[in-house]
Design a protein around this motif. Structure first.
Motif, PDB file in Angstrom:
ATOM      1  N   ALA A   1      -0.153 -17.437  15.001  1.00 42.09           N
ATOM      2  CA  ALA A   1       0.342 -16.206  14.371  1.00 42.09           C
ATOM      3  C   ALA A   1      -0.083 -14.941  15.116  1.00 42.09           C
ATOM      4  CB  ALA A   1      -0.114 -16.145  12.914  1.00 42.09           C
ATOM      5  N   PRO A   2      -1.331 -14.816  15.586  1.00 35.91           N
ATOM      6  CA  PRO A   2      -1.712 -13.582  16.281  1.00 35.91           C
ATOM      7  C   PRO A   2      -0.899 -13.308  17.545  1.00 35.91           C
ATOM      8  CG  PRO A   2      -3.661 -14.796  15.604  1.00 35.91           C
ATOM      9  CD  PRO A   2      -2.488 -15.712  15.386  1.00 35.91           C
ATOM     10  N   ARG A   3      -0.261 -14.344  18.106  1.00 37.37           N
ATOM     11  CA  ARG A   3       0.496 -14.155  19.343  1.00 37.37           C
ATOM     12  C   ARG A   3       1.964 -13.814  19.088  1.00 37.37           C
ATOM     13  NH1 ARG A   3      -2.014 -19.157  20.835  1.00 37.37           N
ATOM     14  NH2 ARG A   3       0.019 -20.141  21.205  1.00 37.37           N
ATOM     15  N   ILE A   4       2.365 -13.818  17.812  1.00 40.32           N
ATOM     16  CA  ILE A   4       3.770 -13.567  17.462  1.00 40.32           C
ATOM     17  C   ILE A   4       3.925 -12.145  16.938  1.00 40.32           C
ATOM     18  CG2 ILE A   4       5.718 -14.276  16.033  1.00 40.32           C
ATOM     19  CD1 ILE A   4       4.889 -16.372  18.072  1.00 40.32           C
ATOM     20  N   ARG A   5       4.855 -11.449  17.513  1.00 39.95           N
ATOM     21  CA  ARG A   5       5.098 -10.061  17.106  1.00 39.95           C
ATOM     22  C   ARG A   5       6.577  -9.753  17.289  1.00 39.95           C
ATOM     23  NH1 ARG A   5       1.096  -5.955  16.998  1.00 39.95           N
ATOM     24  NH2 ARG A   5       2.001  -3.886  16.691  1.00 39.95           N
TER      25      ARG A   5
ATOM     26  N   ASN B   1       0.814  -1.215   0.000  1.00 40.27           N
ATOM     27  CA  ASN B   1       0.000   0.000   0.000  1.00 40.27           C
ATOM     28  C   ASN B   1       0.847   1.265   0.000  1.00 40.27           C
ATOM     29  OD1 ASN B   1      -2.426  -1.453   0.063  1.00 40.27           O
ATOM     30  ND2 ASN B   1      -2.341  -1.641   2.301  1.00 40.27           N
ATOM     31  N   GLY B   2       2.169   1.108  -0.115  1.00 35.59           N
ATOM     32  CA  GLY B   2       3.060   2.269  -0.180  1.00 35.59           C
ATOM     33  C   GLY B   2       3.465   2.826   1.162  1.00 35.59           C
ATOM     34  N   ARG B   3       3.128   2.138   2.248  1.00 33.15           N
ATOM     35  CA  ARG B   3       3.446   2.643   3.593  1.00 33.15           C
ATOM     36  C   ARG B   3       4.855   2.217   4.004  1.00 33.15           C
ATOM     37  NH1 ARG B   3      -1.405  -0.019   6.859  1.00 33.15           N
ATOM     38  NH2 ARG B   3      -0.500  -1.778   5.698  1.00 33.15           N
ATOM     39  N   PRO B   4       5.667   3.131   4.554  1.00 35.10           N
ATOM     40  CA  PRO B   4       6.990   2.728   5.043  1.00 35.10           C
ATOM     41  C   PRO B   4       6.875   2.010   6.373  1.00 35.10           C
ATOM     42  CG  PRO B   4       6.643   5.056   5.477  1.00 35.10           C
ATOM     43  CD  PRO B   4       5.435   4.578   4.712  1.00 35.10           C
ATOM     44  N   GLY B   5       7.733   1.025   6.580  1.00 34.85           N
ATOM     45  CA  GLY B   5       7.773   0.296   7.840  1.00 34.85           C
ATOM     46  C   GLY B   5       9.191   0.110   8.327  1.00 34.85           C
ATOM     47  N   LEU B   6       9.343  -0.021   9.642  1.00 33.33           N
ATOM     48  CA  LEU B   6      10.648  -0.258  10.253  1.00 33.33           C
ATOM     49  C   LEU B   6      10.447  -1.314  11.333  1.00 33.33           C
ATOM     50  CD1 LEU B   6      13.648   0.727  10.261  1.00 33.33           C
ATOM     51  CD2 LEU B   6      13.012   2.200  12.175  1.00 33.33           C
ATOM     52  N   ILE B   7      11.017  -2.490  11.125  1.00 36.51           N
ATOM     53  CA  ILE B   7      10.820  -3.603  12.041  1.00 36.51           C
ATOM     54  C   ILE B   7      12.161  -4.219  12.407  1.00 36.51           C
ATOM     55  CG2 ILE B   7       8.508  -4.101  11.136  1.00 36.51           C
ATOM     56  CD1 ILE B   7       9.734  -6.431   9.552  1.00 36.51           C
ATOM     57  N   ASP B   8      12.149  -5.104  13.413  1.00 35.90           N
ATOM     58  CA  ASP B   8      13.335  -5.884  13.768  1.00 35.90           C
ATOM     59  C   ASP B   8      13.824  -6.639  12.535  1.00 35.90           C
ATOM     60  OD1 ASP B   8      15.190  -7.698  14.906  1.00 35.90           O
ATOM     61  OD2 ASP B   8      14.065  -7.750  16.774  1.00 35.90           O
ATOM     62  N   GLU B   9      15.128  -6.670  12.363  1.00 41.61           N
ATOM     63  CA  GLU B   9      15.652  -7.357  11.183  1.00 41.61           C
ATOM     64  C   GLU B   9      15.429  -8.866  11.236  1.00 41.61           C
ATOM     65  OE1 GLU B   9      19.866  -8.494   8.992  1.00 41.61           O
ATOM     66  OE2 GLU B   9      19.882  -6.819  10.415  1.00 41.61           O
ATOM     67  N   PHE B  10      15.243  -9.440  12.442  1.00 41.49           N
ATOM     68  CA  PHE B  10      15.328 -10.890  12.591  1.00 41.49           C
ATOM     69  C   PHE B  10      13.982 -11.529  12.909  1.00 41.49           C
ATOM     70  CE2 PHE B  10      19.342  -8.873  13.759  1.00 41.49           C
ATOM     71  CZ  PHE B  10      20.164  -9.428  12.781  1.00 41.49           C
ATOM     72  N   CYS B  11      13.734 -12.652  12.273  1.00 46.59           N
ATOM     73  CA  CYS B  11      12.493 -13.401  12.433  1.00 46.59           C
ATOM     74  C   CYS B  11      12.375 -13.943  13.863  1.00 46.59           C
ATOM     75  CB  CYS B  11      12.458 -14.546  11.428  1.00 46.59           C
ATOM     76  SG  CYS B  11      10.970 -15.562  11.487  1.00 46.59           S
ATOM     77  N   ALA B  12      11.161 -13.931  14.389  1.00 53.77           N
ATOM     78  CA  ALA B  12      10.915 -14.418  15.751  1.00 53.77           C
ATOM     79  C   ALA B  12      11.058 -15.932  15.853  1.00 53.77           C
ATOM     80  CB  ALA B  12       9.515 -14.006  16.201  1.00 53.77           C
ATOM     81  N   HIS B  13      11.076 -16.625  14.730  1.00 54.01           N
ATOM     82  CA  HIS B  13      11.126 -18.084  14.750  1.00 54.01           C
ATOM     83  C   HIS B  13      12.490 -18.580  15.214  1.00 54.01           C
ATOM     84  CE1 HIS B  13      10.895 -22.070  12.224  1.00 54.01           C
ATOM     85  NE2 HIS B  13      10.678 -22.294  13.522  1.00 54.01           N
ATOM     86  N   ARG B  14      13.509 -18.429  14.369  1.00 57.42           N
ATOM     87  CA  ARG B  14      14.851 -18.901  14.729  1.00 57.42           C
ATOM     88  C   ARG B  14      15.914 -17.861  14.400  1.00 57.42           C
ATOM     89  NH1 ARG B  14      14.892 -24.660  12.012  1.00 57.42           N
ATOM     90  NH2 ARG B  14      17.120 -24.533  12.462  1.00 57.42           N
ATOM     91  N   GLY B  15      15.500 -16.613  14.226  1.00 56.13           N
ATOM     92  CA  GLY B  15      16.456 -15.517  14.130  1.00 56.13           C
ATOM     93  C   GLY B  15      17.068 -15.289  12.776  1.00 56.13           C
TER      94      GLY B  15
ATOM     95  N   TYR C   1       5.454 -10.862   8.332  1.00 58.75           N
ATOM     96  CA  TYR C   1       5.240  -9.764   9.277  1.00 58.75           C
ATOM     97  C   TYR C   1       4.816  -8.506   8.525  1.00 58.75           C
ATOM     98  CZ  TYR C   1       8.107 -12.915  12.065  1.00 58.75           C
ATOM     99  OH  TYR C   1       8.596 -14.017  12.705  1.00 58.75           O
ATOM    100  N   ASP C   2       3.867  -7.758   9.113  1.00 59.04           N
ATOM    101  CA  ASP C   2       3.461  -6.494   8.501  1.00 59.04           C
ATOM    102  C   ASP C   2       4.297  -5.349   9.062  1.00 59.04           C
ATOM    103  OD1 ASP C   2       2.395  -5.839  11.005  1.00 59.04           O
ATOM    104  OD2 ASP C   2       0.307  -6.094  10.385  1.00 59.04           O
ATOM    105  N   ILE C   3       3.984  -4.110   8.643  1.00 60.96           N
ATOM    106  CA  ILE C   3       4.808  -2.967   9.061  1.00 60.96           C
ATOM    107  C   ILE C   3       4.708  -2.690  10.561  1.00 60.96           C
ATOM    108  CG2 ILE C   3       4.783  -1.837   6.797  1.00 60.96           C
ATOM    109  CD1 ILE C   3       2.657   0.083   7.941  1.00 60.96           C
ATOM    110  N   ASN C   4       3.739  -3.293  11.233  1.00 62.77           N
ATOM    111  CA  ASN C   4       3.609  -3.142  12.684  1.00 62.77           C
ATOM    112  C   ASN C   4       4.316  -4.259  13.441  1.00 62.77           C
ATOM    113  OD1 ASN C   4       1.871  -0.806  12.490  1.00 62.77           O
ATOM    114  ND2 ASN C   4       0.279  -2.214  11.784  1.00 62.77           N
ATOM    115  N   GLY C   5       5.039  -5.129  12.724  1.00 56.37           N
ATOM    116  CA  GLY C   5       5.741  -6.231  13.364  1.00 56.37           C
ATOM    117  C   GLY C   5       4.860  -7.412  13.705  1.00 56.37           C
ATOM    118  N   GLN C   6       3.584  -7.339  13.349  1.00 55.84           N
ATOM    119  CA  GLN C   6       2.658  -8.423  13.654  1.00 55.84           C
ATOM    120  C   GLN C   6       2.853  -9.575  12.663  1.00 55.84           C
ATOM    121  OE1 GLN C   6       0.234  -8.820  16.175  1.00 55.84           O
ATOM    122  NE2 GLN C   6       0.320 -10.895  15.310  1.00 55.84           N
ATOM    123  N   CYS C   7       2.947 -10.792  13.188  1.00 56.23           N
ATOM    124  CA  CYS C   7       2.999 -11.960  12.322  1.00 56.23           C
ATOM    125  C   CYS C   7       1.599 -12.188  11.762  1.00 56.23           C
ATOM    126  CB  CYS C   7       3.466 -13.187  13.092  1.00 56.23           C
ATOM    127  SG  CYS C   7       3.631 -14.671  12.078  1.00 56.23           S
TER     128      CYS C   7
END
Length: 406
Positions: A94-98, A42-56, A78-84
């Motif tokens: 998935a809803p519990r992973i962020r 949708n053209g929105r900028p996002g900034l999230i942790d570089e590493f996946c919550a699964h195994r990094g 993950y979306d731009i809010n860090g939500q899985c």
């Protein structure tokens, strides 16, 4: 200090680095954190942790698609809010992973992030260059390989222009033809006055002008890392931002702009070529072509022939070479400060007081965007005129008025 800086909108990257929806993600290190920037479908900028919550695994190698970054390892998305938003192997959790995320905005061709507590989020930045039309400004950034503070201190030290920049003032296309150059070179001992303001510090550097006047360079330091450069003659206004990457490196942002007209094609071409406060880069990077590994391409012949004072070409790299030469973090216990360092002393004290005050619940300065709407000046004033009074009447909250430049 890190907690203090997180209470401000932080410049993260140029909007052009993530120019299109679903573009390739960009690794970002800022304030000691390893993050990932991207633009979603949708053209929105996002900034999230570089590493996946699964195994990094690094999400840099992931797919930017359908409003999210999908890890290339096991498909967690993950979306731009860090939500899985998708976890293929076990969708119900998935809803519990962020993962960590930071709110982003775009202003002045820059993506900014807010990295502090949500309840403390300030209004977006209102520096003048941020809010002029896009055609009126030019924004660049470069890697500087030292602590942000010693880089920023060069931006509020007006006396060094009489020395390290003196030979290029008359030939650089962003500085030549300015009458100010004559005063800067003739009087190498500026007298300083400092005013603390709602925005930070107003720094008055006084040199001899004509027989009945003083030449004043009035710099604005806008807390905690912005500087506005006194203008030179007919050329665009200038500004910097100094943002920590980590303890030993920073991003040095450089901006030129006109309040009331577009930059010319010739001016943009000069900036693209690294003139003025901008630089040339190593291909494919934001590291300057002249850097510590090649002694900044120092030209001893040009130094001897007085074509450059230090032998290094370019205003920004002349400064950066000396600031980096201090080491990644300057040992300030070895300094011998003098009266011309007054602005540096004031800025250090203001930063320390704000960081200490934060632990006692004291609100830090200049978080209101309206307080950022000030301007620098280069001006001749009759000797009996009080420069502080003049500045209070001409440089704050009057951005539609005349640009004062010599």
């Amino acid at each position: 200090m890190g907690n203090l800086l997180r209470l401000y909108w932080v410049p993260i990257l140029l909007s052009s680095e993530i120019a299109e929806a679903d573009c390739s993600p960009i690794r970002v290190e800022i304030l000691g954190e390893k993050l990932l920037a991207f633009r979603d479908s949708n053209g929105r900028p996002g900034l999230i942790d570089e590493f996946c919550a699964h195994r990094g695994a690094s999400l840099f190698f992931g797919r930017n698609e359908e409003c999210g970054i999908r890890c290339a390892f096991h498909g967690w998305k993950y979306d731009i809010n860090g939500q899985c938003v998708e976890l293929p192997s076990q969708p119900d959790i998935a809803p519990r992973i962020r993962i960590k995320s930071y709110a982003c905005i775009e202003r002045g061709d820059v993506v900014w992030a807010y990295m502090g507590p949500e309840e403390k989020r300030p209004v977006p930045p209102e520096l003048e260059w941020c809010i002029v039309p896009q055609a009126h400004r030019y924004v660049s950034k470069r890697l500087q390989e030292c602590n942000y503070l010693q880089a920023m201190e060069g931006g509020i030290d007006t006396t060094h222009a009489s020395w390290v920049h003196r030979h290029e003032l008359d030939i650089d296309p962003m500085h030549k033809f300015a009458k100010a150059n004559r005063y800067i070179k003739a009087d190498q001992s500026a007298v300083f006055e400092i005013d603390k303001s709602a925005s930070g510090l107003t720094i008055f550097g006084r040199r001899n002008g004509e027989a009945n006047s003083y030449y004043w360079r009035i710099t604005q330091w806008i807390f905690p890392w912005f500087t506005l450069i006194p203008p030179f003659g007919p050329h665009p206004l200038g500004a910097h931002i100094w943002v920590p990457i980590n303890d030993e490196n920073c991003w040095a942002w450089s901006v030129n702009f006109y309040p009331d007209k577009p930059l010319s094609d010739e001016e943009r071409r000069a900036m693209d070529e690294g003139k003025g406060i901008h630089v040339r880069y190593m291909p494919g990077t934001f590291r300057p072509l002249a850097n510590k590994d090649n002694d900044y391409l120092i030209d001893r012949k040009a130094q001897k022939e007085r074509r450059t004072f230090s032998g290094i070409e370019g205003f920004s790299m002349q400064d950066a070479s000396l600031q980096e030469s201090m080491g990644p973090i300057q040992d300030r216990s070895r300094e011998h400060l003098v009266p011309t360092d007054k602005a540096i002393v004031f800025a250090r004290r203001m930063l320390l007081d704000a960081a200490r005050g934060l632990t006692n619940g004291v609100e830090p300065p200049a978080r209101d965007g309206a307080e950022q709407r000030v301007r620098a000046a280069s001006v001749l004033l009759e000797r009996m005129v009080d420069a502080r009074t003049w500045a209070s009447e001409h440089l704050s909250e009057h951005l539609g008025n005349e640009v004062y430049t010599v």
